[in-house]
Design an enzyme around this catalytic site. Structure first.
Site, PDB file in Angstrom:
ATOM      1  CB  SER A  52      73.887  10.599  31.779  1.00 47.68           C
ATOM      2  OG  SER A  52      73.842  11.140  30.363  1.00 47.68           O
TER       3      SER A  52
HETATM    4  N1  SAH Z   1      72.572   7.873  27.209  1.00 44.82           N
HETATM    5  C1  SAH Z   1      73.820   7.532  27.045  1.00 44.82           C
HETATM    6  C2  SAH Z   1      74.858   8.307  26.936  1.00 44.82           C
HETATM    7  C3  SAH Z   1      74.690   8.979  25.838  1.00 44.82           C
HETATM    8  S1  SAH Z   1      76.375   9.900  25.361  1.00 44.82           S
HETATM    9  C4  SAH Z   1      73.892   6.211  28.088  1.00 44.82           C
HETATM   10  O1  SAH Z   1      73.134   6.063  28.936  1.00 44.82           O
HETATM   11  O2  SAH Z   1      75.026   5.893  28.116  1.00 44.82           O
HETATM   12  C5  SAH Z   1      75.853  10.520  23.798  1.00 44.82           C
HETATM   13  C6  SAH Z   1      75.633   9.462  22.750  1.00 44.82           C
HETATM   14  O3  SAH Z   1      75.166  10.138  21.658  1.00 44.82           O
HETATM   15  C7  SAH Z   1      77.392   9.185  22.217  1.00 44.82           C
HETATM   16  O4  SAH Z   1      76.816   7.748  22.395  1.00 44.82           O
HETATM   17  C8  SAH Z   1      77.321   9.565  20.798  1.00 44.82           C
HETATM   18  O5  SAH Z   1      77.975   8.741  19.885  1.00 44.82           O
HETATM   19  C9  SAH Z   1      75.851   9.723  20.362  1.00 44.82           C
HETATM   20  N2  SAH Z   1      75.587  10.706  19.448  1.00 44.82           N
HETATM   21  C10 SAH Z   1      76.228  11.816  19.057  1.00 44.82           C
HETATM   22  N3  SAH Z   1      75.643  12.403  17.969  1.00 44.82           N
HETATM   23  C11 SAH Z   1      74.799  11.482  17.466  1.00 44.82           C
HETATM   24  C12 SAH Z   1      73.702  11.486  16.232  1.00 44.82           C
HETATM   25  N4  SAH Z   1      73.867  12.604  15.327  1.00 44.82           N
HETATM   26  N5  SAH Z   1      72.829  10.549  16.243  1.00 44.82           N
HETATM   27  C13 SAH Z   1      73.073   9.651  17.227  1.00 44.82           C
HETATM   28  N6  SAH Z   1      73.747   9.405  18.218  1.00 44.82           N
HETATM   29  C14 SAH Z   1      74.636  10.579  18.429  1.00 44.82           C
END
Ligand code: SAH
Length: 210
Positions: A52
């Protein structure tokens, strides 16, 4: 790092700004993106996912009003950048973080080790089900978008706890902040965002996305 920029954009929570200053964002990015690490923009982290934008990380973190002893649940570990900031703020508590993609989780765990962050627990699973055996949580941060708030997460929010989640469709969402009080759940909106989808039986199916 970005504290000056973030303060200019209205982030005033000094504990959040200090925590963000302590986490080197370039450590969470592939080498060819290091030069852009301090731009206030989202960046790709592999597997079709993004880290993000620092402003949104600051805004979401501040909305949880974290205290040192809090127990925090994060859904969507991704690179681990947001997790590391939560771990600094809840330094005498614990951060439970869930990711569904094994490659990303392995890399994030390695970063936590290198940074000496010992108050983080990780789990590879569907985060929309939460982490029942560690509940309730004083703060819950969901870093992926859902069409509606998954019920298990609200059930795992402690009295006095806050939760932030992007709610909407695949193209655009709004940040929703919940607070559990003795009278029930309070809800407010905190601006428009665009997140990758939460892939889950409680949210979007993988087919909607790729
Ligand atoms: N906060 C993170 C960015 C997150 S991007 C950072 O600082 O880098 C969103 C993430 O959510 C992705 O890695 C994706 O694989 C994960 N994601 C999507 N659906 C999910 C689920 N049901 N359970 C756990 N993670 C999930």
């Amino acid at each position: 790092m970005v504290a000056g920029q973030l303060a200019d954009r209205g982030i005033r929570n000094r504990r959040v700004l200090a925590a963000m200053n302590r986490v080197p964002r370039e450590w969470f990015l592939p080498p060819h993106l290091h030069r852009e690490a301090y731009d206030d923009t989202p960046l790709p982290i592999g597997n079709g996912q993004t880290i993000s934008q620092p402003y949104i990380v600051a805004l979401m973190t501040a909305s949880l009003a974290l205290r040192r002893r809090y127990r925090v649940l994060e859904i969507g570990t991704g690179s681990g950048y947001q997790t590391a900031i939560l771990a600094h703020l809840a330094s005498a508590g614990r951060v439970y973080t869930i990711e569904r993609l094994p490659d990303l989780l392995v890399e994030a765990e390695e970063r936590f080790r290198r940074l000496g962050l010992t108050n983080i627990e990780t789990r590879l699973s569907d985060g929309a089900s939460g982490w029942p055996d560690a509940a309730p949580f004083d703060g819950i941060l969901v870093a992926a978008a859902a069409p509606t708030t998954p019920a298990p997460l609200l059930e795992q929010l402690a009295l006095g706890g806050r939760m932030i989640i992007p709610i909407g469709d695949l193209g655009a969402q709004e940040l929703v902040i919940y607070r559990r009080t003795s009278e029930g759940l309070e809800e407010r909106r905190a601006g428009s965002v665009r997140f990758v989808p939460l892939i889950s039986r409680f949210a979007f199916s993988g087919r909607d996305w790729r």
